[in-house]
Motif scaffolding. Structure first.
Motif, PDB file in Angstrom:
ATOM      1  N   LYS A  41       0.932  -1.438  -0.013  1.00 38.08           N
ATOM      2  CA  LYS A  41      -0.158  -0.197  -0.012  1.00 38.08           C
ATOM      3  C   LYS A  41       0.900   1.299   0.106  1.00 38.08           C
ATOM      4  CE  LYS A  41      -4.040  -2.121   2.415  1.00 38.08           C
ATOM      5  NZ  LYS A  41      -5.050  -1.845   3.077  1.00 38.08           N
ATOM      6  N   GLN A  42       2.042   1.237   0.551  1.00 38.86           N
ATOM      7  CA  GLN A  42       2.852   2.503   0.668  1.00 38.86           C
ATOM      8  C   GLN A  42       3.584   2.457  -0.789  1.00 38.86           C
ATOM      9  OE1 GLN A  42       1.283   3.325   3.115  1.00 38.86           O
ATOM     10  NE2 GLN A  42       3.002   4.440   3.747  1.00 38.86           N
ATOM     11  N   SER A  69       0.688   7.334  -6.240  1.00 35.55           N
ATOM     12  CA  SER A  69      -0.578   8.268  -5.989  1.00 35.55           C
ATOM     13  C   SER A  69      -0.037   9.740  -5.972  1.00 35.55           C
ATOM     14  CB  SER A  69      -1.192   7.975  -4.674  1.00 35.55           C
ATOM     15  OG  SER A  69      -1.909   9.145  -4.380  1.00 35.55           O
ATOM     16  N   LEU A  87       1.524   8.908  13.310  1.00 42.09           N
ATOM     17  CA  LEU A  87       0.149   8.863  12.748  1.00 42.09           C
ATOM     18  C   LEU A  87       0.370   8.579  11.192  1.00 42.09           C
ATOM     19  CD1 LEU A  87      -2.155  11.133  14.921  1.00 42.09           C
ATOM     20  CD2 LEU A  87      -1.636   8.903  15.134  1.00 42.09           C
ATOM     21  N   TYR A  88      -0.534   7.393  10.794  1.00 43.59           N
ATOM     22  CA  TYR A  88      -0.355   7.818   9.295  1.00 43.59           C
ATOM     23  C   TYR A  88      -1.937   7.205   9.133  1.00 43.59           C
ATOM     24  CZ  TYR A  88       4.468   6.681   8.592  1.00 43.59           C
ATOM     25  OH  TYR A  88       5.865   6.913   8.295  1.00 43.59           O
ATOM     26  N   GLN A  89      -2.432   7.717   7.925  1.00 40.18           N
ATOM     27  CA  GLN A  89      -3.803   7.814   7.487  1.00 40.18           C
ATOM     28  C   GLN A  89      -3.957   7.382   6.174  1.00 40.18           C
ATOM     29  OE1 GLN A  89      -5.646  11.376   9.053  1.00 40.18           O
ATOM     30  NE2 GLN A  89      -6.445  10.349  10.855  1.00 40.18           N
ATOM     31  N   THR A 129      -4.354   9.173  -1.478  1.00 40.87           N
ATOM     32  CA  THR A 129      -3.068   7.909  -1.446  1.00 40.87           C
ATOM     33  C   THR A 129      -3.647   6.871  -2.340  1.00 40.87           C
ATOM     34  OG1 THR A 129      -4.498   7.243   0.662  1.00 40.87           O
ATOM     35  CG2 THR A 129      -2.226   8.498   0.826  1.00 40.87           C
ATOM     36  N   GLY A 154      -2.852   3.453  -0.186  1.00 45.76           N
ATOM     37  CA  GLY A 154      -1.700   3.508   0.955  1.00 45.76           C
ATOM     38  C   GLY A 154      -2.168   4.435   1.995  1.00 45.76           C
ATOM     39  N   TYR A 155      -0.998   4.766   2.563  1.00 47.34           N
ATOM     40  CA  TYR A 155      -1.215   5.458   3.660  1.00 47.34           C
ATOM     41  C   TYR A 155      -0.315   6.848   3.713  1.00 47.34           C
ATOM     42  CZ  TYR A 155      -3.354   1.398   5.605  1.00 47.34           C
ATOM     43  OH  TYR A 155      -4.262   0.543   5.826  1.00 47.34           O
ATOM     44  N   ARG A 156      -0.645   7.903   3.967  1.00 46.16           N
ATOM     45  CA  ARG A 156      -0.050   9.041   4.118  1.00 46.16           C
ATOM     46  C   ARG A 156       0.590   9.344   5.632  1.00 46.16           C
ATOM     47  NH1 ARG A 156      -2.742  14.148   4.434  1.00 46.16           N
ATOM     48  NH2 ARG A 156      -4.627  13.344   5.508  1.00 46.16           N
ATOM     49  N   ARG A 157       1.818   9.695   5.933  1.00 41.77           N
ATOM     50  CA  ARG A 157       1.968  10.378   7.456  1.00 41.77           C
ATOM     51  C   ARG A 157       1.413  11.415   7.440  1.00 41.77           C
ATOM     52  NH1 ARG A 157       8.238  11.134   8.291  1.00 41.77           N
ATOM     53  NH2 ARG A 157       7.615  12.978   7.105  1.00 41.77           N
TER      54      ARG A 157
END
Lengths: 573, 526
Positions: free
Chosen positions: A47-48, A54, B153-155, B171, B185-188
């Motif tokens: 996902k990262q 993205s 935190l990541y969201q 993301t 995905g996740y972003r900080r």
């Protein structure tokens, strides 16, 4: 004493009743968020990787780092800023005219930041990929290759925009970022770092990927070729090109040959396909940003990098930025052999409707430029009118077209006030790979080998008139395009032809300024352009390119201050 | 949840003892969710249930939480109402801080001495009807930050809701190239700081209360020093850190010192006229006294040779505007300044290096007034009463944000232009201090500069009220307790400096001026 005893007893009672589990009581887990550690599983690392892709297209109109139109086209004399007068996003006006550009223009700072977001996402993924073993994640090396490809892309953009930038990879802990200077690496070392990412990607990426959006080996080879081509033109500290590195050029030839030999790519038979939604991920697309709409996200993941660039007619609405210059339109004129008029093209203007019939032009003009009375975007009855223009007095009568789609196109997305689409934005087009090869060959003094490549590009352009028709089926303009013959094709001539060909082929695709700087001709070229163009366009009256300074944007003052003076400003600023 | 015990001890009349100890647990949890649709065939409330909406199905939800654990005890002591002492100790724990730093201990103590109860005062200075000395010292903790401030935190975010004016923070990506099933995905969104701890404010007060002439004249004088340390701040960060570089840290110290004076006189004359006069005046100075390297960027300056250290937290950093360039000769003889031209603002080359740049900025106002003051007047006579309240600020050099709109045609592009532009500089109106008309802000005149700094001192008649109460004898006949009619005006007039170009020096942030209000009223009590 009785009192003291009683109170001591009371305090201890209170402590007993609730004190012993404070640690547990106060440990409140964050809601709606994950911690850093939770992302280290194979599934979350995937996902990262997606989050990094993205960021390829997470754009905003103020600092469009995907299309690069203000930096690549407006600064190159191919387009005016457009919009509602010079104050409308005045930063772009300052870029266009150079004279009033400043180190504290906020848009420049945001541009820098947005690209570093991409780098930080890539580094986040790479840091996690490094820790997981290949058993838990069998495609670890491939994903590492993709992340280094994307990081290379983001650094490449920073490099061509700012020249000297802090290079941070996944091995540097965040606490140490503030100690990395933008001049820690020399100009050449920074290119090498970027090239290293692409080399890793070449070594680790598969020939094809199961998902069309992922970078593959050929994309990495192509981007490495582009990087080495830029690096080959050795620049001095004051941005002058001092020599051309023949070994790097040779590698460019090798790499582009590998991309060609992969057999996966070719030129679309019609140039137009590159600029239509139907051409997304077609044979000419080596690497592209995948935009989407009706995709389950709130407003679609659409192309925001061109959001200002639609005409002002009712079908669109806003905002009339990115208007081709008169000089660019004139450049499409051809001579009796259908060849460009290197020296004389700008002696007279193509402007009145009749001019496009009495002169002969390269068909790519009507693929690239919206012209009054001509059909817009290949739709014979959708005629571009001067009423579609925002500020004709300032910025003239032309509008850009390649990046836009028809109002009826399924990819069109209105997000008033701005317009957008889910049409892909191509980062590397196969035609570019071919012309990099041609350029390298010419600079290696093997111009004869470059001739068929340039002619291949021109042949395709010549064949691309099927969509350039009026309602009667006639050609929109009077097209004549021919091929170069071997007779005059020496190195100097070939160089001139190649440079002109890139202008016509990639007009308004965000490349031109970086080409000019790579070749070391930006100052002379642009000051010559201004000299004539300012007699036609009042907004250019103060325009002047300062040699040794304006080849690059200034390092944003905010970043210099936030680095507490560690970052060094680019020369001349 | 709170528990406490209270002990009182009355040791023979003169000694008063009071002891309280307690503990408290606060557990806060908030959760919200919403669902919405649009395109309802009817807006009738009996129809418009979610299922009846045809388009734009949308929903969302979020939650947040924090907890506080506190222990406190308070010890009060007084001896013969002459000597007063109080000691408080709190130990507070907050879930917002790093695991090892959740608790802070905050003691406080105060003493008072009612001098007027002492015989030597009664004998030597009998005109004091009241005289008391006070001293206090105490610490308080501040945990006013985001609930999960110490956590990394990541969201996930599919895409930004306003893709026009914000850069997209999404993301999700169409990796399949088919516009469906976008993985994300996740972003900080925040960096962790396990060292995050309480911000502590230590305040010391010295004061005296006095009453004279049977308390007709009363007043007080106070002096305070208030020092906040380990101030919590969300640190701005270098762009290379990328998104979510936000990090709450403890850093600077800020000191406030000040005086407060209050004096009042009230009296009733033999003829029944009552009147009162109360005046107050206060003054304070604010200074950043400690600025660790880590948080320099949170407090302005240039991060290099100029920081906020030693300046007020309200201080503004910027250029010094030095009038307007009058002609081309002045421009060519002046220091290099991008955008300089006749009619444009000339900025001072403070360091004299021949160019106006980053290093020519300084602290252009401290943003702290010399003093604030107020005056309350009241009088009553035979059912008539009048009250007047005047309030003012003196010696405040403030940043007048309205000037962006009133003095420039090029900065707030697309908005109405101000009337002051009619008097803008031109080659035939060279006396004007307002820059020449332009549609293009090449000289960057919106930059922070003394052009916007103006004397925002004012005196306002905050309130004036005239009333008349019907005589009780009359009112009682109609079975009422009281009837009073009054007229009142708030903000009837303002005295301001001529230098201040905006409408209201109290409102410097380009919002509506404080309105003038007229009221008439009738109070009837039953």
């Amino acid at each position: 004493m009785k009192i003291l005893k009683t109170s001591a007893l009371a305090i201890s009672l209170l402590a007993l009743s609730s004190g012993c589990n404070d640690k547990e009581f106060l440990n409140v887990q964050p809601t709606g968020a994950l911690s850093d550690d939770q992302l280290n599983t194979a599934a979350n690392i995937e996902k990262q990787v997606i989050a990094t892709y993205s960021q390829l297209g997470n754009d905003v109109y103020r600092a469009p780092y995907t299309s690069l139109w203000p930096y690549g086209n407006v600064r190159a004399g191919d387009a005016y800023k457009g919009g509602n007068g010079t104050a409308d996003v005045d930063a772009f006006h300052f870029y266009e005219t150079f004279t009033f550009n400043r180190v504290d223009v906020g848009n420049t700072d945001e541009l820098w930041f947005l690209i570093y977001i991409g780098i930080s996402r890539a580094n986040d993924a790479l840091r996690r990929l490094e820790t997981i073993n290949a058993t838990a994640m069998p495609n670890k090396a491939i994903r590492q290759g993709e992340m280094r490809f994307l990081r290379g892309h983001f650094y490449f953009m920073l490099k061509e925009l700012f020249k000297r930038v802090p290079y941070i990879d996944e091995t540097i802990p965040t606490e140490q970022y503030a100690s990395v200077s933008n001049v820690a690496l020399s100009n050449d070392e920074l290119w090498t770092k970027i090239a290293d990412d692409f080399r890793f990607a070449v070594a680790n990426l598969p020939d094809t990927q199961p998902e069309i959006g992922r970078a593959n080996k050929s994309a990495a080879q192509a981007y490495l070729a582009k990087t080495l081509l830029f690096q080959a033109y050795v620049q001095s500290d004051n941005n002058a090109v001092t020599s051309v590195d023949q070994a790097k050029l040779q590698e460019v030839v090798t790499l582009t040959n590998q991309v060609i030999a992969s057999g996966k790519y070719s030129l679309h038979s019609d140039f137009a396909t590159n600029f239509l939604t139907a051409g997304d991920n077609g044979v000419e697309s080596v690497f592209a940003i995948q935009f989407s709409r009706n995709d389950g996200t709130p407003k679609g993941r659409t192309d925001r990098g061109n959001a200002l660039n639609y005409p002002m007619n009712p079908d669109y609405g806003c905002c009339g930025f990115h208007q081709p210059s008169q000089n660019l339109v004139n450049a499409f004129k051809t001579d009796a052999q259908g060849l460009p008029q290197f020296e004389t093209f700008n002696n007279s203007d193509l402007s009145a409707p009749a001019d496009f019939q009495t002169n002969t032009v390269d068909p790519r003009l009507d693929h690239s430029v919206g012209i009054p009375s001509h059909p817009y975007k290949y739709s014979p009855s959708f005629i571009f009118e001067t009423s579609w223009l925002r500020d004709q007095n300032t910025y003239g009568v032309y509008m850009s077209m390649k990046e836009n789609v028809l109002p009826s196109d399924p990819s069109f997305q209105k997000t008033p006030p701005f317009m957008s689409s889910s049409k892909n934005w191509t980062i590397i087009r196969y035609a570019d790979v071919l012309l990099w090869k041609a350029e390298a060959l010419i600079e290696l003094n093997r111009p004869a080998e470059a001739l068929p490549i340039v002619n291949q590009i021109r042949q395709r352009a010549q064949n691309s008139t099927a969509r350039l028709k009026t309602t009667t089926g006639a050609n929109i303009s009077n097209y004549r395009i021919g091929q170069y013959s071997a007779g005059v094709w020496n190195q100097a001539y070939a160089r001139q032809a190649l440079r002109f060909e890139r202008r016509l082929e990639f007009a308004l695709e965000g490349q031109r300024f970086f080409d000019l700087v790579r070749w070391g001709i930006a100052a002379d070229y642009l000051n010559t352009y201004f000299e004539k163009e300012k007699t036609k366009r009042q907004h250019l009256k103060d325009a002047r390119f300062t040699r040794g300074r304006d080849e690059y944007l200034p390092i944003p003052l905010n970043q210099i201050n936030f680095s507490k003076g560690l970052y060094q400003q680019n020369p001349g600023w | 949840m709170a528990e406490y015990v209270e002990l009182r001890h009355d040791a023979g009349g003169k000694h008063q003892l009071n002891f309280v100890a307690g503990t408290e647990r606060i557990s806060y949890y908030d959760e919200s969710s919403y669902a919405s649709r649009t395109n309802f065939a009817s807006e009738d409330p009996t129809y418009a249930y979610l299922d009846a909406g045809a388009a734009n199905k949308d929903n969302g939800g979020s939650g947040t939480a924090y907890k506080l654990a506190s222990y406190f005890s308070k010890f009060n002591y007084s001896l013969a109402d002459k000597y007063l002492a109080s000691v408080t100790i709190r130990r507070d724990g907050s879930s917002r801080f790093g695991e090892d730093n959740r608790f802070g201990v905050f003691p406080a103590a105060s003493v008072g001495w009612r001098l007027s109860e002492e015989n030597f005062v009664k004998n030597t200075a009998p005109f004091f009807s009241d005289l008391k000395l006070r001293a206090g010292w105490g610490q308080t903790g501040n945990q006013d930050i985001a609930n999960f401030a110490s956590r990394g935190l990541y969201q996930s975010l599919l895409g930004t809701l306003d893709p026009n004016f914000e850069y997209d923070r999404g993301t999700a990506y169409d990796i399949f190239g088919n516009d469906t099933n976008l993985p994300s995905g996740y972003r900080r969104v925040q960096q962790a700081n396990p060292d995050l701890k309480w911000e502590t404010t230590t305040q010391t007060n010295l004061g005296v209360d006095f009453g004279l002439l049977d308390n007709r004249l009363t007043g007080s004088v106070d002096y305070f020093i208030k020092k906040s340390e380990d101030i919590l701040v969300n640190l701005p960060y270098l762009a290379v850190v990328g998104e979510g570089g936000d990090k709450f840290v403890n850093g600077a110290s800020i000191e406030n010192k000040g005086w407060e004076f209050l004096v009042g006189y009230q009296n009733e004359l033999a003829n029944g006229l009552t009147y009162s006069v109360t005046g107050n005046l206060s003054t304070y100075r604010n200074k950043l006294t400690f600025l660790p390297d880590e948080v320099i960027n949170a407090y302005g300056g240039n991060g290099q040779d100029v920081t906020r250290l030693g300046h007020s937290i309200n201080a503004v950093y910027g250029y010094v505007a030095d009038g307007l360039y009058q002609n081309a000769t002045e421009v060519s003889e002046g220091p290099t300044q991008v955008g300089a031209a006749p009619g444009r603002i000339r900025y001072k080359d403070l360091n004299g290096d021949g160019k106006v740049d980053n290093f020519d900025q300084t602290w252009i106002t401290e943003g702290v007034p010399d003093f604030n003051y107020g005056l309350n007047l009241g009088a009553g006579y035979k059912g008539f009463d009048v009250q007047v309240f005047l309030q003012g600020v003196q010696g405040l050099e403030a940043y007048n944000n309205a000037k962006f709109r009133t003095d420039f045609a090029s900065i707030a592009s697309g908005e109405n232009w101000g009337e002051r532009l009619l008097d803008a500089w031109s080659p035939t109106n060279t006396g004007s201090s307002i820059p020449a008309l332009t549609l293009q802000n090449s000289n960057n005149e919106g930059r922070a500069s003394t052009y916007f700094i103006e004397n925002a001192s004012y005196l306002k008649l905050r309130n004036i009220q005239l009333g008349y109460s019907l005589p009780a004898t009359l009112v009682s006949k109609i079975k009422l307790q009281g009837v009073r009619v009054y007229v009142q005006s708030q903000n009837l007039f303002t005295v301001k400096s001529k230098e201040y170009t905006g409408p209201d020096p109290e409102v410097t942030n380009y919002q509506y001026p404080v309105p003038r209000i007229f009221t008439t009223g009738l109070n009837v009590s039953f």
